[in-house]
Design a protein around this motif. Structure first.
Motif, PDB file in Angstrom:
ATOM      1  N   SER A 202       0.829  -1.210   0.000  1.00  0.00           N
ATOM      2  CA  SER A 202       0.000   0.000   0.000  1.00  0.00           C
ATOM      3  C   SER A 202       0.860   1.256   0.000  1.00  0.00           C
ATOM      4  N   THR A 203       1.934   1.226   0.794  1.00  0.00           N
ATOM      5  CA  THR A 203       2.812   2.401   0.893  1.00  0.00           C
ATOM      6  C   THR A 203       3.474   2.704  -0.442  1.00  0.00           C
ATOM      7  N   VAL A 204       3.991   1.659  -1.098  1.00  0.00           N
ATOM      8  CA  VAL A 204       4.639   1.854  -2.396  1.00  0.00           C
ATOM      9  C   VAL A 204       3.644   2.448  -3.400  1.00  0.00           C
ATOM     10  N   VAL A 205       2.444   1.882  -3.448  1.00  0.00           N
ATOM     11  CA  VAL A 205       1.434   2.358  -4.392  1.00  0.00           C
ATOM     12  C   VAL A 205       1.041   3.800  -4.087  1.00  0.00           C
ATOM     13  N   LEU A 206       0.834   4.096  -2.812  1.00  0.00           N
ATOM     14  CA  LEU A 206       0.405   5.440  -2.426  1.00  0.00           C
ATOM     15  C   LEU A 206       1.479   6.477  -2.740  1.00  0.00           C
ATOM     16  N   VAL A 207       2.728   6.146  -2.463  1.00  0.00           N
ATOM     17  CA  VAL A 207       3.829   7.062  -2.763  1.00  0.00           C
ATOM     18  C   VAL A 207       3.918   7.315  -4.267  1.00  0.00           C
ATOM     19  N   LEU A 208       3.797   6.264  -5.069  1.00  0.00           N
ATOM     20  CA  LEU A 208       3.853   6.413  -6.523  1.00  0.00           C
ATOM     21  C   LEU A 208       2.720   7.309  -7.031  1.00  0.00           C
ATOM     22  N   LEU A 209       1.517   7.103  -6.493  1.00  0.00           N
ATOM     23  CA  LEU A 209       0.367   7.880  -6.949  1.00  0.00           C
ATOM     24  C   LEU A 209       0.498   9.356  -6.578  1.00  0.00           C
ATOM     25  N   LEU A 210       0.914   9.627  -5.334  1.00  0.00           N
ATOM     26  CA  LEU A 210       1.053  11.013  -4.896  1.00  0.00           C
ATOM     27  C   LEU A 210       2.215  11.706  -5.614  1.00  0.00           C
ATOM     28  N   ALA A 211       3.294  10.963  -5.850  1.00  0.00           N
ATOM     29  CA  ALA A 211       4.427  11.540  -6.575  1.00  0.00           C
ATOM     30  C   ALA A 211       4.035  11.855  -8.016  1.00  0.00           C
ATOM     31  N   ALA A 212       3.294  10.952  -8.647  1.00  0.00           N
ATOM     32  CA  ALA A 212       2.845  11.193 -10.018  1.00  0.00           C
ATOM     33  C   ALA A 212       1.924  12.400 -10.086  1.00  0.00           C
ATOM     34  N   ARG A 213       1.064  12.537  -9.084  1.00  0.00           N
ATOM     35  CA  ARG A 213       0.163  13.684  -9.035  1.00  0.00           C
ATOM     36  C   ARG A 213       0.948  14.989  -8.930  1.00  0.00           C
ATOM     37  N   ARG A 214       2.065  14.942  -8.182  1.00  0.00           N
ATOM     38  CA  ARG A 214       2.857  16.157  -7.954  1.00  0.00           C
ATOM     39  C   ARG A 214       3.750  16.487  -9.142  1.00  0.00           C
ATOM     40  N   TRP A 215       4.410  15.473  -9.724  1.00  0.00           N
ATOM     41  CA  TRP A 215       5.425  15.758 -10.728  1.00  0.00           C
ATOM     42  C   TRP A 215       5.069  15.289 -12.145  1.00  0.00           C
ATOM     43  N   ALA A 216       4.050  14.441 -12.272  1.00  0.00           N
ATOM     44  CA  ALA A 216       3.645  13.986 -13.609  1.00  0.00           C
ATOM     45  C   ALA A 216       2.129  13.869 -13.672  1.00  0.00           C
ATOM     46  N   PRO A 217       1.422  14.997 -13.558  1.00  0.00           N
ATOM     47  CA  PRO A 217      -0.038  14.971 -13.460  1.00  0.00           C
ATOM     48  C   PRO A 217      -0.749  14.442 -14.706  1.00  0.00           C
ATOM     49  N   THR A 218      -0.085  14.467 -15.848  1.00  0.00           N
ATOM     50  CA  THR A 218      -0.734  13.993 -17.081  1.00  0.00           C
ATOM     51  C   THR A 218      -0.613  12.489 -17.273  1.00  0.00           C
ATOM     52  N   VAL A 219       0.174  11.829 -16.455  1.00  0.00           N
ATOM     53  CA  VAL A 219       0.359  10.371 -16.560  1.00  0.00           C
ATOM     54  C   VAL A 219      -0.818   9.663 -15.889  1.00  0.00           C
ATOM     55  N   PRO A 220      -1.454   8.675 -16.551  1.00  0.00           N
ATOM     56  CA  PRO A 220      -2.563   7.927 -15.933  1.00  0.00           C
ATOM     57  C   PRO A 220      -2.045   6.964 -14.863  1.00  0.00           C
ATOM     58  N   ALA A 221      -1.604   7.536 -13.747  1.00  0.00           N
ATOM     59  CA  ALA A 221      -0.903   6.759 -12.730  1.00  0.00           C
ATOM     60  C   ALA A 221      -1.764   5.644 -12.143  1.00  0.00           C
ATOM     61  N   ALA A 222      -3.057   5.953 -11.859  1.00  0.00           N
ATOM     62  CA  ALA A 222      -3.924   4.940 -11.246  1.00  0.00           C
ATOM     63  C   ALA A 222      -4.047   3.715 -12.142  1.00  0.00           C
ATOM     64  N   LEU A 223      -4.222   3.941 -13.430  1.00  0.00           N
ATOM     65  CA  LEU A 223      -4.337   2.831 -14.369  1.00  0.00           C
ATOM     66  C   LEU A 223      -3.054   2.008 -14.407  1.00  0.00           C
ATOM     67  N   LEU A 224      -1.913   2.671 -14.527  1.00  0.00           N
ATOM     68  CA  LEU A 224      -0.634   1.966 -14.616  1.00  0.00           C
ATOM     69  C   LEU A 224      -0.343   1.177 -13.343  1.00  0.00           C
ATOM     70  N   VAL A 225      -0.628   1.771 -12.210  1.00  0.00           N
ATOM     71  CA  VAL A 225      -0.371   1.106 -10.932  1.00  0.00           C
ATOM     72  C   VAL A 225      -1.251  -0.128 -10.774  1.00  0.00           C
ATOM     73  N   VAL A 226      -2.537  -0.004 -11.108  1.00  0.00           N
ATOM     74  CA  VAL A 226      -3.453  -1.135 -10.969  1.00  0.00           C
ATOM     75  C   VAL A 226      -3.047  -2.284 -11.896  1.00  0.00           C
ATOM     76  N   VAL A 227      -2.717  -1.956 -13.132  1.00  0.00           N
ATOM     77  CA  VAL A 227      -2.298  -2.996 -14.076  1.00  0.00           C
ATOM     78  C   VAL A 227      -1.028  -3.689 -13.591  1.00  0.00           C
ATOM     79  N   ALA A 228      -0.053  -2.889 -13.133  1.00  0.00           N
ATOM     80  CA  ALA A 228       1.214  -3.459 -12.654  1.00  0.00           C
ATOM     81  C   ALA A 228       0.988  -4.316 -11.410  1.00  0.00           C
ATOM     82  N   ALA A 229       0.157  -3.839 -10.485  1.00  0.00           N
ATOM     83  CA  ALA A 229      -0.096  -4.600  -9.265  1.00  0.00           C
ATOM     84  C   ALA A 229      -0.838  -5.893  -9.562  1.00  0.00           C
ATOM     85  N   ASP A 230      -1.776  -5.844 -10.502  1.00  0.00           N
ATOM     86  CA  ASP A 230      -2.517  -7.047 -10.884  1.00  0.00           C
ATOM     87  C   ASP A 230      -1.567  -8.095 -11.484  1.00  0.00           C
TER      88      ASP A 230
END
Length: 577
Positions: A202-230
């Motif tokens: 959870s921590t790794v995913v949350l950090v990635l999502l918040l970091a993407a929101r801060r520094w790469a807002p145009t990247v579909p982070a939620a989609l990429l994270v879910v696919v990778a985690a699955d």
């Protein structure tokens, strides 16, 4: 243009007008800017990555089969998109409506799964019909009772509640409570049961999502994270290490039809359906207005009422259960850059694909990843700056926001929404009963007459009180008006000659106000003072004429401006001397 082409063109215009009238969402989509298509499609994919597993959890909470959760995220999105005026709201099964479904239907179904599913569908249809009827009757003004401070507090409270609801998934702890403070209390008691592998994921995913929101807002982070985690879960068998996953979900698309229920069931569900309709509309409108203000566009209450009504109707007809706006999915959509109904339509298409052929693909997805995605989205909903800005306007505005937030955290989303509405109505009533007023005076080198409390150097005329009432004068505030005027008259003493009421801000007078003016005229006459009126607009003058006030005071007691009234008073005093 030829004579033959004109009738055809007129027919085409009427046809388009008809569709735009019946399906206003189509008119919005007709002006869609294709330049943002890629962004909206990616935002839709990001929302789907959250919505699909979340809908399964909401189905479990509501007590219906898991597939009903997917169905509640399919056609309702299409129905809402056709009618809505919001560019951001995403509808679907949410915690409040799902919990209310379970509370309402469990005692009625008596353990019969097929009857339970039929009642859930019927309840959704009834909620939809009620909302559609209310929209047709143009009752969307009900949302006007949600003020901006209350909306900010409600959204902040909802965001914190959403975060708290996901803590169990993130920490790998089973939490049975649903409200904010009970969840925290239960979590403290269960800290020794925390599953650290789940926490790490959870921590790794949350950090990635918040970091993407801060520094790469145009990247579909939620989609990429879910696919990778699955994929990682399937490859490394996360479930064998104690990390909870979605599990088995049956495949298939919904079959449209009426649920197998009778008229007796309809009468039994009328009150619950009415309550859920009000909750769904207020919740949807609160969310829609929040994002509309943030992105500077308008939303219409009737359209939102009709949109969520269409969504619920289609939910019931497609073997699902009642839906509402989803704060978490809407937050995910906005965070991913979504800004039109195309986002919802994309989610519906992807859900249909998954429900039809791809449910095995989501079975290995860890529930902790879903929780982290929802938390990251909810964090973006929090607005401490909004409360600070309200305080710059007035302390009471910030206090209203905090009160609404605490109501949601203490009473839950349902109770908090009720308190939010009551707070807004209470503020409206209070300000109607106790409007702003002022005694006016002349300020040197400043044109006009001004509030002597604001302009300390303003000069009044001995023997004359110029009193301004800054609201319509009607039965709730008439006692306040009379009390204020009587106090001013008493303070003026025997030297008072005129009381001039500036009614520029008065746009309405009722019978109680007319009686009050008659009473005030007699009371002033008893102390040898005169009642006069300044700056009455024509509609108010018409009321004065028809009610006999003009004849009572005399036509010469009405002045177009305060200045002309003051000059008339001074001339009278000069003539008397």
């Amino acid at each position: 243009m030829t004579e033959e082409s004109r009738p055809k063109q007129l027919t085409e215009r009427l046809r388009r007008l008809s569709w735009q009238t019946l399906l206003p969402g189509v008119a919005v989509l007709a002006d869609y800017q294709t330049a943002r298509l890629r962004t909206d499609l990616l935002a839709g994919a990001s929302v789907a990555a959250v919505a699909i597993p979340a809908s399964l959890g909401m189905a479990q909470l509501a007590g219906v089969p898991a597939t009903a959760g997917l169905y509640a995220t399919l056609l309702p999105l299409v129905g809402y998109a056709l009618f809505t005026s919001s560019r951001h709201v995403v509808v679907g099964p949410d915690g409040t409506t799902s919990a209310l479904v379970a509370i309402t239907l469990t005692p009625l179904a008596a353990g019969d799964a097929s009857r339970y599913a039929a009642l859930a569908g019927l309840l959704a249809i009834m909620v939809g019909v009620i909302l559609l009827a209310a929209g047709a009757l143009r009752l969307g003004f009900m949302a006007d009772f949600l003020s901006k401070p209350v909306l900010i507090g409600y959204i902040n409270g909802t965001a914190l509640t959403i975060i708290a609801s996901q803590l169990g998934k993130i920490l790998g702890v089973k939490i049975t409570a649903s409200r904010f403070f009970p969840v925290l209390a239960e979590l403290v008691r269960e800290l020794d049961q925390v599953h650290w592998a789940t926490v790490a994921l959870s921590t790794v995913v949350l950090v990635l999502l918040l970091a993407a929101r801060r520094w790469a807002p145009t990247v579909p982070a939620a989609l990429l994270v879910v696919v990778a985690a699955d994929a990682a879960s399937k490859l490394f068998h996360f479930s064998d290490h104690g990390i909870a996953v979605i599990g088995h979900v049956a495949r298939g698309l919904p079959h449209l039809g009426l649920p197998h229920a009778g008229l007796k069931d309809v009468s039994t569900l009328v009150l619950p359906a009415g309550g859920m309709a009000l909750i769904a509309f207020c919740d949807t409108m609160a969310t829609a207005r929040t994002y509309a203000v943030k992105h500077r566009y308008e939303v219409a209450g009737e359209r939102e009422m009709t949109g969520i009504g269409a969504a619920d109707l289609l939910a019931g007809l497609s073997q699902a259960f009642p839906v509402s706006s989803s704060g978490s999915r809407t937050a995910v959509a906005e965070a991913a850059g979504g800004g039109s109904q195309v986002v919802g339509l994309t989610v519906a298409a992807l859900v249909a694909l998954v429900a039809g052929v791809a449910t095995p693909l989501i079975q290995p997805l860890p529930t902790a990843v879903l929780g982290a995605v929802v938390v990251a989205a909810a964090v973006n909903q929090l607005s401490a700056r909004g409360v600070v800005r309200l305080r710059k306007v007035h302390d009471t505005e910030a206090a209203l926001a905090v009160a609404a937030m605490l109501a949601v955290l203490t009473l839950g989303v349902l109770g908090g929404l009720a308190v939010a509405v009551l707070l807004s109505i209470g503020v409206f009533v209070y300000r109607s009963i106790r409007p702003h007023d002022a005694v006016l005076g002349a300020v040197e080198d400043v044109d006009g007459y001004h509030d002597i409390e604001v302009h300390r150097g303003a000069e009044t005329v001995p023997g004359l009180i110029v009193y301004r009432f800054d609201a319509s004068l009607f039965f709730p505030n008439v006692p306040f008006f009379l009390d204020r005027v009587r106090t001013l008259v008493a303070e003026a003493g025997h030297g008072l000659r005129w009381l001039m009421v500036d009614v520029e801000a008065v746009t309405y007078l009722d019978a109680t106000a007319i009686d009050a003016l008659n009473t005030l005229y007699r009371e002033l006459a008893a102390v040898h003072a005169r009642l006069t009126v300044a700056r009455a607009k024509q509609p108010i003058r018409t009321v004065f004429d028809s009610s006999g006030i003009t004849a009572l005071l005399g036509a010469d007691s009405f002045f177009p401006t305060v200045r002309t009234g003051v000059e008339a008073f001074r001339q009278q005093e000069f003539d008397a001397d």
